[in-house]
Design a protein around this motif. Structure first.
Motif, PDB file in Angstrom:
ATOM      1  N   ILE A 268      -8.673  14.294  32.357  1.00 49.23           N
ATOM      2  CA  ILE A 268      -7.728  13.461  33.229  1.00 49.23           C
ATOM      3  C   ILE A 268      -7.284  12.257  32.507  1.00 49.23           C
ATOM      4  O   ILE A 268      -6.204  11.973  32.428  1.00 49.23           O
ATOM      5  N   PRO A 269      -8.300  11.263  31.992  1.00 52.59           N
ATOM      6  CA  PRO A 269      -7.903  10.244  31.296  1.00 52.59           C
ATOM      7  C   PRO A 269      -7.240  10.421  30.188  1.00 52.59           C
ATOM      8  O   PRO A 269      -6.146   9.575  29.813  1.00 52.59           O
ATOM      9  N   VAL A 270      -7.155  11.464  29.423  1.00 50.36           N
ATOM     10  CA  VAL A 270      -6.398  11.683  28.183  1.00 50.36           C
ATOM     11  C   VAL A 270      -4.950  12.065  28.699  1.00 50.36           C
ATOM     12  O   VAL A 270      -4.203  11.569  27.954  1.00 50.36           O
ATOM     13  N   ALA A 271      -5.001  12.683  29.592  1.00 52.73           N
ATOM     14  CA  ALA A 271      -3.794  13.161  30.077  1.00 52.73           C
ATOM     15  C   ALA A 271      -2.844  11.926  30.708  1.00 52.73           C
ATOM     16  O   ALA A 271      -1.621  11.748  30.447  1.00 52.73           O
ATOM     17  N   GLU A 272      -3.631  10.886  31.241  1.00 51.65           N
ATOM     18  CA  GLU A 272      -2.932   9.767  31.856  1.00 51.65           C
ATOM     19  C   GLU A 272      -2.478   8.992  30.656  1.00 51.65           C
ATOM     20  O   GLU A 272      -1.229   8.559  30.659  1.00 51.65           O
ATOM     21  N   SER A 273      -3.282   8.822  29.505  1.00 51.28           N
ATOM     22  CA  SER A 273      -2.836   8.176  28.374  1.00 51.28           C
ATOM     23  C   SER A 273      -1.629   8.849  27.577  1.00 51.28           C
ATOM     24  O   SER A 273      -0.648   8.212  27.137  1.00 51.28           O
ATOM     25  N   LEU A 274      -1.747  10.011  27.458  1.00 45.95           N
ATOM     26  CA  LEU A 274      -0.469  10.836  26.938  1.00 45.95           C
ATOM     27  C   LEU A 274       0.911  10.611  27.772  1.00 45.95           C
ATOM     28  O   LEU A 274       1.819  10.501  27.192  1.00 45.95           O
ATOM     29  N   LEU A 275       0.734  10.770  29.026  1.00 45.15           N
ATOM     30  CA  LEU A 275       2.097  10.518  29.865  1.00 45.15           C
ATOM     31  C   LEU A 275       2.455   8.961  29.808  1.00 45.15           C
ATOM     32  O   LEU A 275       3.747   9.060  29.709  1.00 45.15           O
ATOM     33  N   PHE A 276       1.602   8.031  29.610  1.00 46.91           N
ATOM     34  CA  PHE A 276       2.255   6.574  29.582  1.00 46.91           C
ATOM     35  C   PHE A 276       2.940   6.589  28.004  1.00 46.91           C
ATOM     36  O   PHE A 276       3.776   5.720  27.954  1.00 46.91           O
ATOM     37  N   LYS A 277       2.544   7.341  27.076  1.00 46.05           N
ATOM     38  CA  LYS A 277       3.178   7.335  25.812  1.00 46.05           C
ATOM     39  C   LYS A 277       4.255   8.162  25.736  1.00 46.05           C
ATOM     40  O   LYS A 277       4.909   8.211  24.413  1.00 46.05           O
ATOM     41  N   GLY A 278       4.740   8.745  26.620  1.00 45.48           N
ATOM     42  CA  GLY A 278       5.762   9.486  26.624  1.00 45.48           C
ATOM     43  C   GLY A 278       5.462  11.046  26.232  1.00 45.48           C
ATOM     44  O   GLY A 278       6.808  11.820  25.961  1.00 45.48           O
ATOM     45  N   ALA A 279       4.501  11.543  26.534  1.00 45.66           N
ATOM     46  CA  ALA A 279       4.587  13.100  26.466  1.00 45.66           C
ATOM     47  C   ALA A 279       5.052  13.712  27.816  1.00 45.66           C
ATOM     48  O   ALA A 279       4.790  13.130  28.650  1.00 45.66           O
ATOM     49  N   SER A 280       5.504  14.822  27.709  1.00 47.43           N
ATOM     50  CA  SER A 280       6.097  15.689  28.864  1.00 47.43           C
ATOM     51  C   SER A 280       4.772  16.055  29.665  1.00 47.43           C
ATOM     52  O   SER A 280       3.941  16.503  29.182  1.00 47.43           O
ATOM     53  N   LEU A 281       5.156  16.054  31.153  1.00 49.14           N
ATOM     54  CA  LEU A 281       4.338  16.331  32.093  1.00 49.14           C
ATOM     55  C   LEU A 281       3.637  17.629  32.077  1.00 49.14           C
ATOM     56  O   LEU A 281       2.614  17.943  31.911  1.00 49.14           O
ATOM     57  N   GLY A 282       4.651  18.524  31.675  1.00 50.27           N
ATOM     58  CA  GLY A 282       4.014  19.990  31.479  1.00 50.27           C
ATOM     59  C   GLY A 282       3.213  20.058  30.453  1.00 50.27           C
ATOM     60  O   GLY A 282       2.297  20.951  30.294  1.00 50.27           O
ATOM     61  N   THR A 283       3.709  19.604  29.299  1.00 48.86           N
ATOM     62  CA  THR A 283       2.737  19.819  28.061  1.00 48.86           C
ATOM     63  C   THR A 283       1.419  19.146  28.267  1.00 48.86           C
ATOM     64  O   THR A 283       0.487  19.860  27.903  1.00 48.86           O
ATOM     65  N   ILE A 284       1.336  18.145  28.896  1.00 49.33           N
ATOM     66  CA  ILE A 284      -0.080  17.262  29.432  1.00 49.33           C
ATOM     67  C   ILE A 284      -0.675  18.463  30.058  1.00 49.33           C
ATOM     68  O   ILE A 284      -1.873  18.637  29.982  1.00 49.33           O
ATOM     69  N   LEU A 285      -0.038  18.936  31.208  1.00 52.47           N
ATOM     70  CA  LEU A 285      -1.017  19.814  32.155  1.00 52.47           C
ATOM     71  C   LEU A 285      -1.339  21.120  31.440  1.00 52.47           C
ATOM     72  O   LEU A 285      -2.496  21.529  31.680  1.00 52.47           O
ATOM     73  N   SER A 286      -0.288  21.534  30.700  1.00 54.36           N
ATOM     74  CA  SER A 286      -0.909  22.751  29.743  1.00 54.36           C
ATOM     75  C   SER A 286      -2.091  22.432  28.972  1.00 54.36           C
ATOM     76  O   SER A 286      -3.210  23.492  29.061  1.00 54.36           O
ATOM     77  N   PHE A 329       6.718  22.631  34.786  1.00 52.44           N
ATOM     78  CA  PHE A 329       6.376  21.112  35.017  1.00 52.44           C
ATOM     79  C   PHE A 329       7.466  20.500  34.132  1.00 52.44           C
ATOM     80  O   PHE A 329       8.162  19.366  34.728  1.00 52.44           O
ATOM     81  N   ASN A 330       7.889  20.843  32.967  1.00 51.21           N
ATOM     82  CA  ASN A 330       8.608  20.074  31.927  1.00 51.21           C
ATOM     83  C   ASN A 330      10.150  20.033  32.395  1.00 51.21           C
ATOM     84  O   ASN A 330      10.817  19.300  32.453  1.00 51.21           O
ATOM     85  N   PHE A 331      10.487  21.553  32.868  1.00 52.56           N
ATOM     86  CA  PHE A 331      11.918  21.606  33.447  1.00 52.56           C
ATOM     87  C   PHE A 331      12.249  20.832  34.760  1.00 52.56           C
ATOM     88  O   PHE A 331      13.343  20.283  34.802  1.00 52.56           O
ATOM     89  N   PHE A 332      11.296  20.639  35.569  1.00 54.02           N
ATOM     90  CA  PHE A 332      11.316  19.916  36.846  1.00 54.02           C
ATOM     91  C   PHE A 332      10.814  18.546  36.915  1.00 54.02           C
ATOM     92  O   PHE A 332      10.449  17.982  37.871  1.00 54.02           O
TER      93      PHE A 332
END
Length: 338
Positions: A268-286, A329-332
């Motif tokens: 989860i902390p990795v996902a949080e940082s990736l989202l902050f840096k501009g990664a797509s939500l669905g990509t992070i959750l995958s 998630f990326n689409f929505f």
């Protein structure tokens, strides 16, 4: 209505997100002469704040979940699952997985026990998929970072993947590819003596300490990686590799996540940082789903219990489900990220 909205923001920011803790830590670091907008100060703030926050939430959750689990020893759980049939049995097994705070490796012995007890392979695999992928802990932690919409839909879609995955394996007749020593293992059905409230609290404490010992290294590693991404990796790098402009980002994140080994709390902390840096939500959750569900060590353990064809079918179904969830998630994303 305004009251409910304000209460929701308070719950999100102060109870789950613990912004008060972030402010305290920031004030302490600044008092020590560190600037929060510097690389060192920002990294330390992220590491200390996220580590403490995760351990507080994790401790409360695991204790509560374990106390609840004390009412459902393995023998009773097997009998409960045995009452369901068809899709209902897969759904019940997937829901059971949500209240088991286990990583993928810890879930496999329980899967073996359910299989040896005579439960259909599709039912046991629904449990095996959902247990590491979605649980009540991940729901609360995801809410603390991404909000309630993302957390609830993530858990619902994870359950859908688990139910459909187990059902497909059942329809394909994959029960014949379970190793004989698992199917023929003796099934001892012993009733557990009635526990007092003190016994249940002691059990919950024991489970909490055991879980903390197991997950601490992964949480610290995950938060450290998150701190590096958050404060040292250029945003353009992340956007190029994992942003919306890369149509293969979900597939890439899923394939990268498979060889890794961590649990939901460490990712989860990795996902949080990736989202902050501009990664797509669905990509992070995958990425999160792949790491927790299809980790290489768990697949090695599972290979001892099932034959190659069943293992390949399990990996294929899970991978396809994870990728579809990511693209959903990326689409929505515009709806989920406000």
């Amino acid at each position: 209505m305004d009251f409910l909205s304000a209460f929701g923001r308070f719950l999100q920011d102060q109870v789950l997100g613990m912004q008060w803790l972030s402010g305290w830590i920031g004030a302490i670091l600044e008092a020590l002469g560190l600037k929060l907008d510097s690389t060192l100060g920002g990294s330390l703030h992220f590491f200390i704040y996220d580590t403490i926050k995760i351990f507080i939430l994790l401790s409360v959750l695991i204790f509560g979940i374990s106390y609840l689990q004390s009412y459902f020893p393995p023998e009773r759980t097997k009998r409960i699952l045995g009452r369901f049939h068809g899709l209902g049995a897969n759904t019940a097994a997937a829901l059971l997985g949500t209240v088991t705070p286990f990583c993928s490796c810890s879930s496999i012995p329980i899967f073996m026990g359910f299989t040896s007890a005579g439960l259909p392979v599709g039912v046991t695999f629904s449990f095996l998929i959902s247990s590491p992928m979605v649980d009540l802990g991940s729901l609360v932690l995801l809410m603390s970072i991404f909000g309630a919409r993302v957390a609830v839909v993530y858990v619902v879609l994870g359950l859908v993947v688990a139910v459909i995955g187990g059902t497909l394996l059942e329809k394909l007749g994959m029960d014949r590819y379970v190793e004989d020593f698992i199917k023929n293992a003796p099934n001892i059905d012993l009733e557990r003596e009635q526990l007092t409230c003190r016994d249940r609290a002691a059990y919950a404490k024991e489970q909490l300490l055991s879980t903390i010992r197991k997950v601490t290294p992964y949480i610290l590693i995950g938060v450290a990686i998150g701190a590096v991404i958050h404060n040292m990796i250029p945003q353009t790098w992340v956007e190029t590799a994992l942003g919306s402009r890369n149509p293969a980002a979900v597939i890439l994140a899923t394939l990268v996540g498979v060889p890794m080994y961590a649990d939901i709390f460490g990712t989860i902390p990795v996902a949080e940082s990736l989202l902050f840096k501009g990664a797509s939500l669905g990509t992070i959750l995958s990425f999160m789903m792949a790491v927790t569900t299809l980790s290489l060590p768990s697949l090695i353990i599972l290979k001892k219990a099932v034959k190659p064809r069943l293992l390949a079918a399990f990996i294929g179904i899970c991978t396809a489900g994870i990728i579809l969830v990511g693209y959903f998630f990326n689409f929505f994303q515009y709806f989920f990220v406000i």
